[in-house]
Every structure is written in C-alpha cells, then in structure tokens.
Design a protein around this motif. Structure first.
Motif, PDB file in Angstrom:
ATOM      1  N   ASN A   1     -84.546 -44.858  97.085  1.00 34.45           N
ATOM      2  CA  ASN A   1     -84.659 -45.631  95.744  1.00 34.45           C
ATOM      3  C   ASN A   1     -83.400 -45.536  94.930  1.00 34.45           C
ATOM      4  O   ASN A   1     -82.926 -46.763  94.205  1.00 34.45           O
ATOM      5  CB  ASN A   1     -85.811 -45.245  94.904  1.00 34.45           C
TER       6      ASN A   1
ATOM      7  N   ASN B   1     -81.051 -48.775  93.736  1.00 34.27           N
ATOM      8  CA  ASN B   1     -80.739 -49.022  92.612  1.00 34.27           C
ATOM      9  C   ASN B   1     -79.435 -48.917  92.305  1.00 34.27           C
ATOM     10  O   ASN B   1     -78.849 -50.069  91.593  1.00 34.27           O
ATOM     11  CB  ASN B   1     -81.295 -47.997  91.716  1.00 34.27           C
TER      12      ASN B   1
ATOM     13  N   HIS C   1     -77.940 -52.632  91.148  1.00 35.40           N
ATOM     14  CA  HIS C   1     -77.719 -52.779  89.736  1.00 35.40           C
ATOM     15  C   HIS C   1     -76.052 -52.624  89.437  1.00 35.40           C
ATOM     16  O   HIS C   1     -75.634 -52.237  88.398  1.00 35.40           O
ATOM     17  CB  HIS C   1     -78.365 -51.833  88.600  1.00 35.40           C
TER      18      HIS C   1
END
Length: 99
Positions: free
Chosen positions: A50, A54, A58
């Motif tokens: 995760n 991310n 992003h």
C-alpha cells in the motif's frame, strides 16, 4: 517466523512484475540476508504494498522509491520516495481509512 528480507524482496518483485510498474525505480537497501521475525506476513506485505503503490500513484512517473531495512535495537523498515510529499494540513489525516 518469517524472513523479513525475503518477504520485502518478494513484495517488491511482485510490484515490479506488474506491467503498470515494470519501468519504475524501486530499490531494497539492506545489509541483511536473513532476518527471522515473528510477524504476520500477509499484513506486512499489505502495508508495504500500500505504501509503495501510494508513492507510485500520487507522484510523477519518474519517482524513485527506496525501501530500507535495518536492525539495531529495533527492526526498522523505512519507505522513502523523492516525490512531492504530503501537504502539512493533510498529515493528520493520513491514517484515516480511505482518505
């Protein structure tokens, strides 16, 4: 008991084997070959995945991600990237589910 070095290495390989991330820069830095710990491999893999995803999603496409593993008095896994970071007003919300 799980070899955390192998678990991290396999997690990074799994991410890089996904064609969406095959050209990304993700590096494991450690001087350990084996570190046996009592841990939940599924949850550790999920947390690391995760955090890395991310960082990939992003940030700009050329983001560089480094996963560091060290053991001194405690075991520490650090995940860093050279991306844009998180705005200060959003820092307090990063642990809110689905934020």
């Amino acid at each position: 008991r799980v070899n955390l070095v192998s678990l991290l290495r396999e997690t990074l390989i799994d991410i890089l084997n996904d064609s969406r991330y095959a050209d990304k820069s993700i590096e494991l830095q450690t001087n350990l070959e084996k570190l046996m710990l009592n841990l939940d491999a599924i949850l550790i893999r999920r947390a690391v995945t995760n955090l890395i995803l991310n960082a990939l999603v992003h940030n700009d496409p050329d983001v560089k991600i480094v996963v560091q593993l060290e053991q001194k008095e405690r075991t520490r896994v650090t995940i860093k990237d050279n991306g844009k970071g998180i705005e200060e007003e959003e820092l307090e919300k990063v642990f809110d589910r689905y934020y």
